[in-house]
Design a protein around this motif. Structure first.
Motif, PDB file in Angstrom:
ATOM      1  N   HIS A  36       0.622  -1.206   0.089  1.00 46.85           N
ATOM      2  CA  HIS A  36       0.107  -0.140  -0.259  1.00 46.85           C
ATOM      3  C   HIS A  36       0.669   1.369  -0.089  1.00 46.85           C
ATOM      4  N   HIS A  37       1.950   1.206   0.817  1.00 49.19           N
ATOM      5  CA  HIS A  37       2.661   2.455   0.979  1.00 49.19           C
ATOM      6  C   HIS A  37       3.745   2.614  -0.115  1.00 49.19           C
ATOM      7  N   ILE A  38       4.085   1.665  -0.860  1.00 46.79           N
ATOM      8  CA  ILE A  38       4.916   1.572  -2.160  1.00 46.79           C
ATOM      9  C   ILE A  38       4.173   2.065  -3.372  1.00 46.79           C
ATOM     10  N   LYS A  39       2.718   1.600  -3.247  1.00 47.64           N
ATOM     11  CA  LYS A  39       1.933   1.895  -4.316  1.00 47.64           C
ATOM     12  C   LYS A  39       1.793   3.654  -4.354  1.00 47.64           C
ATOM     13  N   ASN A  40       1.481   4.260  -2.904  1.00 47.37           N
ATOM     14  CA  ASN A  40       1.534   5.632  -2.915  1.00 47.37           C
ATOM     15  C   ASN A  40       2.696   6.242  -3.348  1.00 47.37           C
ATOM     16  N   ILE A  41       3.860   5.757  -3.005  1.00 45.18           N
ATOM     17  CA  ILE A  41       5.447   6.690  -3.392  1.00 45.18           C
ATOM     18  C   ILE A  41       5.338   6.420  -4.922  1.00 45.18           C
ATOM     19  N   VAL A  42       4.957   5.301  -5.690  1.00 50.40           N
ATOM     20  CA  VAL A  42       5.185   4.921  -7.165  1.00 50.40           C
ATOM     21  C   VAL A  42       4.263   6.149  -7.786  1.00 50.40           C
ATOM     22  N   GLN A  43       2.913   6.060  -7.180  1.00 51.77           N
ATOM     23  CA  GLN A  43       1.713   7.098  -7.615  1.00 51.77           C
ATOM     24  C   GLN A  43       2.410   8.612  -7.674  1.00 51.77           C
ATOM     25  N   GLY A  44       3.322   8.951  -6.699  1.00 49.26           N
ATOM     26  CA  GLY A  44       3.671  10.163  -6.533  1.00 49.26           C
ATOM     27  C   GLY A  44       4.838  10.331  -7.541  1.00 49.26           C
ATOM     28  N   LEU A  45       5.840   9.464  -7.689  1.00 50.54           N
ATOM     29  CA  LEU A  45       6.576   9.634  -8.761  1.00 50.54           C
ATOM     30  C   LEU A  45       6.131   9.566 -10.168  1.00 50.54           C
ATOM     31  N   ARG A  46       5.165   8.893 -10.415  1.00 47.98           N
ATOM     32  CA  ARG A  46       4.426   8.937 -11.862  1.00 47.98           C
ATOM     33  C   ARG A  46       4.051  10.338 -12.007  1.00 47.98           C
ATOM     34  N   GLY A  47       3.373  10.978 -10.974  1.00 48.33           N
ATOM     35  CA  GLY A  47       2.928  12.312 -11.165  1.00 48.33           C
ATOM     36  C   GLY A  47       3.765  13.219 -11.494  1.00 48.33           C
ATOM     37  N   GLY A  48       4.881  13.189 -10.657  1.00 48.22           N
ATOM     38  CA  GLY A  48       6.168  14.139 -10.591  1.00 48.22           C
ATOM     39  C   GLY A  48       7.016  13.934 -12.248  1.00 48.22           C
ATOM     40  N   GLY A  49       6.983  12.628 -12.724  1.00 46.67           N
ATOM     41  CA  GLY A  49       7.295  12.550 -13.877  1.00 46.67           C
ATOM     42  C   GLY A  49       6.358  12.838 -15.069  1.00 46.67           C
ATOM     43  N   TYR A  50       5.138  12.712 -14.917  1.00 50.51           N
ATOM     44  CA  TYR A  50       4.377  13.314 -15.916  1.00 50.51           C
ATOM     45  C   TYR A  50       4.308  14.763 -16.058  1.00 50.51           C
ATOM     46  N   LEU A  51       4.575  15.428 -14.858  1.00 50.74           N
ATOM     47  CA  LEU A  51       4.904  16.988 -15.073  1.00 50.74           C
ATOM     48  C   LEU A  51       6.069  17.266 -15.687  1.00 50.74           C
ATOM     49  N   ILE A  52       7.146  16.454 -15.483  1.00 50.44           N
ATOM     50  CA  ILE A  52       8.441  16.760 -16.104  1.00 50.44           C
ATOM     51  C   ILE A  52       8.269  16.490 -17.540  1.00 50.44           C
ATOM     52  N   ASP A  53       7.713  15.524 -17.862  1.00 46.66           N
ATOM     53  CA  ASP A  53       7.489  15.136 -19.275  1.00 46.66           C
ATOM     54  C   ASP A  53       6.558  16.428 -20.131  1.00 46.66           C
ATOM     55  N   GLN A  54       5.479  16.647 -19.546  1.00 51.45           N
ATOM     56  CA  GLN A  54       4.678  17.879 -20.114  1.00 51.45           C
ATOM     57  C   GLN A  54       5.451  19.056 -20.180  1.00 51.45           C
ATOM     58  N   GLY A  55       6.366  19.507 -19.083  1.00 53.40           N
ATOM     59  CA  GLY A  55       7.084  20.620 -19.171  1.00 53.40           C
ATOM     60  C   GLY A  55       8.133  20.558 -20.278  1.00 53.40           C
ATOM     61  N   ILE A  56       8.845  19.329 -20.437  1.00 50.94           N
ATOM     62  CA  ILE A  56       9.623  19.434 -21.583  1.00 50.94           C
ATOM     63  C   ILE A  56       8.979  19.489 -22.859  1.00 50.94           C
ATOM     64  N   GLN A  57       7.896  18.778 -23.129  1.00 48.48           N
ATOM     65  CA  GLN A  57       7.161  19.027 -24.320  1.00 48.48           C
ATOM     66  C   GLN A  57       6.741  20.345 -24.538  1.00 48.48           C
ATOM     67  N   ALA A  58       6.419  21.124 -23.513  1.00 52.10           N
ATOM     68  CA  ALA A  58       5.998  22.533 -23.743  1.00 52.10           C
ATOM     69  C   ALA A  58       7.143  23.656 -23.674  1.00 52.10           C
ATOM     70  N   GLY A  59       8.360  23.151 -23.219  1.00 46.70           N
ATOM     71  CA  GLY A  59       9.147  23.990 -23.209  1.00 46.70           C
ATOM     72  C   GLY A  59       9.180  25.002 -21.834  1.00 46.70           C
ATOM     73  N   ASP A  60       8.285  24.660 -20.759  1.00 52.72           N
ATOM     74  CA  ASP A  60       7.973  25.389 -19.576  1.00 52.72           C
ATOM     75  C   ASP A  60       8.642  24.800 -18.360  1.00 52.72           C
ATOM     76  N   LEU A  61       9.890  25.699 -18.020  1.00 55.37           N
ATOM     77  CA  LEU A  61      10.615  25.234 -17.039  1.00 55.37           C
ATOM     78  C   LEU A  61       9.824  25.285 -15.760  1.00 55.37           C
ATOM     79  N   ASN A  62       9.055  26.300 -15.519  1.00 57.78           N
ATOM     80  CA  ASN A  62       8.333  26.102 -14.182  1.00 57.78           C
ATOM     81  C   ASN A  62       7.292  24.627 -13.849  1.00 57.78           C
ATOM     82  N   VAL A  63       7.017  24.055 -15.022  1.00 52.76           N
ATOM     83  CA  VAL A  63       6.293  22.873 -14.819  1.00 52.76           C
ATOM     84  C   VAL A  63       7.498  21.951 -14.562  1.00 52.76           C
ATOM     85  N   ILE A  64       8.641  21.829 -15.082  1.00 52.19           N
ATOM     86  CA  ILE A  64       9.374  20.907 -14.973  1.00 52.19           C
ATOM     87  C   ILE A  64      10.052  20.915 -13.464  1.00 52.19           C
TER      88      ILE A  64
END
Length: 564
Positions: A340-368
């Protein structure tokens, strides 16, 4: 070497080896046998080996030391004694092996070449006989009993008493053979148990009487075993008497006159094995006195012993199955909680990774940057989680060095100040002016206090004027680390559970390991953690450590609280 087997308590199933020296038992981490139990005194009792005997002594403990249900100050231990210290119930065992050859020196012979043994007596294992066996045990002091019956009752009483005092199959079987050798003039004995996988009989215990045997190896006719198992009868055999019920080709030995008794171990639910004993006399001895060594009464007695032994074996197997089931259940619960706890941490990492990916595609440093901060927080959670699990996984002795405790607390406050600032919480540190050098494991103490301060900050997360205070005081023999907050507080009914593993009031944000880890580190240093809390007003944790490493602080209750 003797041992203690924990049969009830937090460490159920654990074996502690007792060396032939003096060993202390208690809650202090410096004790030879460490019992992590709040009802156990820091140095509770000791076991000393003197004059080839083990002696148990209470060391002025608060709650006392008990042996076989009686409070004692000292006692000479015997095999099977039940020792209770705090919540731990332990079984004392002597692991001696006075049984001559190895237990597995037993051959099951299919087609002996010199077969002349025949049945000269048999006893059917029916319900009436088993009830009579139980009646022997229950009515040992009956005045109506004949001399022989009284002898049977005494034997059954002693057998029942002996087999009820061990929860280890190997020790149980040796005790049974030891009793049989006391009461029957046999030369060799063997107990065979049914293999749980194949159902076949396997030698489990063997004994010889002195050196009066023709060979170190023991041969038992499969014909006898098959007959006893199939018919559920105890049989008395001899190779000097004819009997039409037995095939003359069935034999258990060649040379001399061999007599044997073989009975099934029949319990409540069926047969669990057999007991086999035999003896031999020379042809000359038999010619001078042609009387059998074994009689029908020996056969009946062995059947009764076999019944008592089978009941004890069934109970022991049931107990061991229950222990295994409890361990598997605890393991399953732990894995489910960890997942249960590992799943929560993995979901957090996925959320952060998703924002980094979106920021890279948009060239938005703040999102990254936002995505990276989320990943950093979850990386910190992974590190904390792994370190807490490593700390809880085993007992460890602190790696003590001279440490200024002020510097350790100062590092904790500096590390947590950014987290407190992000949550708009005021974190203060009342640093003493004088140095406080102590022999401590600085890294472990740092981790323990870090957990306490982190919990305090989380408790103030919803307060508009959240405050966390860290202070350090000193008494005559202890130093006290205080962590106070004005957060949500802890309900009185929850105080008893806050130091239990995986108990957390933080929802998905907590693992339930922080406080148990801190308490474990405190105890490893000979210290305590006490807590005072009021719902809506806040909480104070007091982490106390002895100034001298071998100095024991006051004992704490099962629910640690600060008076007042």
């Amino acid at each position: 070497m003797a041992s203690l087997l924990v049969v009830r308590g937090a460490n159920i199933g654990t074996h502690y080896l007792i060396r032939e020296t003096k060993q202390k038992l208690g809650r202090d981490n410096q004790c030879d046998i460490h019992l992590d139990d709040t009802e156990t005194s820091r140095t509770h009792a000791e076991i000393e080996f003197v004059d080839n005997q083990y002696h148990l002594r209470d060391l002025g403990s608060s709650n006392g030391t008990f042996a076989n249900g009686q409070r004692i100050t000292s006692k000479t231990l015997v095999d099977g004694d039940r020792i209770q210290i705090g919540k731990q119930l332990m079984l004392f065992r002597l692991t001696f092996r006075p049984f001559g050859p190895e237990d597995n020196d037993v051959d099951i012979v299919h087609n002996p070449s010199n077969d002349a043994s025949q049945i000269v007596g048999r006893v059917e294992i029916d319900k009436q006989l088993l009830e009579q066996t139980d009646d022997w045990t229950a009515h040992i002091h009956s005045e109506r009993a004949s001399s022989l019956a009284k002898s049977h009752w005494e034997i059954m009483y002693r057998t029942s008493l002996a087999v009820s005092r061990t929860l280890d199959i190997d020790q149980l079987l040796h005790q049974i053979l030891e009793l049989i050798f006391q009461w029957v003039q046999c030369d060799r004995g063997c107990i065979m148990l049914n293999d749980l996988d194949t159902g076949e009989l396997r030698p489990s215990c063997r004994r010889n009487r002195g050196t009066n045997v023709s060979s170190n190896r023991m041969s038992i006719s499969k014909t006898i075993l098959d007959y006893v198992v199939k018919h559920e009868e105890g049989v008395l055999t001899s190779d000097a008497t004819d009997d039409e019920r037995w095939n003359p080709s069935a034999s258990i030995s060649a040379g001399g006159i061999r007599e044997a008794i073989c009975v099934p171990l029949k319990g409540r639910y069926g047969s669990v094995g057999i007991i086999y004993i035999d003896t031999s006399i020379s042809i000359g001895q038999y010619a001078n006195k042609p009387d059998r060594v074994f009689t029908e009464e020996h056969l009946k007695m062995l059947v009764a012993i076999g019944h008592q032994a089978a009941l004890a074996i069934e109970d022991t197997n049931y107990y061991q199955s229950m222990v295994q089931t409890e361990r598997l259940a605890a393991m399953g619960q732990t894995i489910a909680t960890l997942s249960h706890h590992i799943k929560n941490i993995v979901q957090g990492l996925r959320g952060g990774g998703y924002l980094i990916d979106q920021g890279i595609q948009a060239g938005d440093l703040n999102v990254i940057q936002n995505g990276w901060r989320i990943c950093e927080r979850n990386q910190e959670r992974i590190e904390t989680f792994v370190m807490d699990m490593l700390t809880m996984s085993k007992d460890r002795k602190p790696n003590r060095t001279v440490v200024d405790l002020r510097n350790v607390l100062g590092d904790v406050v500096d590390l947590m100040s950014i987290r407190a600032k992000d949550k708009s919480i005021q974190l203060t540190w009342d640093r003493p002016e004088t140095c406080m050098p102590l022999m401590l494991d600085g890294e472990a103490i740092h981790r323990a206090v870090l957990n306490l301060v982190g919990n305090a900050i989380d408790a103030c997360a919803d307060k508009t004027d959240g405050r966390v205070e860290v202070a350090l005081t000193e008494s005559s023999d202890q130093v006290h680390i205080h962590v106070r907050d004005n957060g949500v507080g802890i309900a009185s009914q929850d105080l008893g559970r806050i130091f239990s593993m995986f108990e957390s009031n933080k929802g998905n944000r907590g693992t339930g390991l922080g406080l148990p880890v801190s308490l474990k580190i405190a105890r490893e240093h000979g210290g305590t953690i006490e807590v005072r809390s009021e719902v809506g007003e806040g909480t104070e944790f007091e982490f106390s450590l002895p100034i001298k490493p071998n100095q024991a602080p006051k004992a704490i209750e099962s629910v640690p609280t600060i008076p007042g």
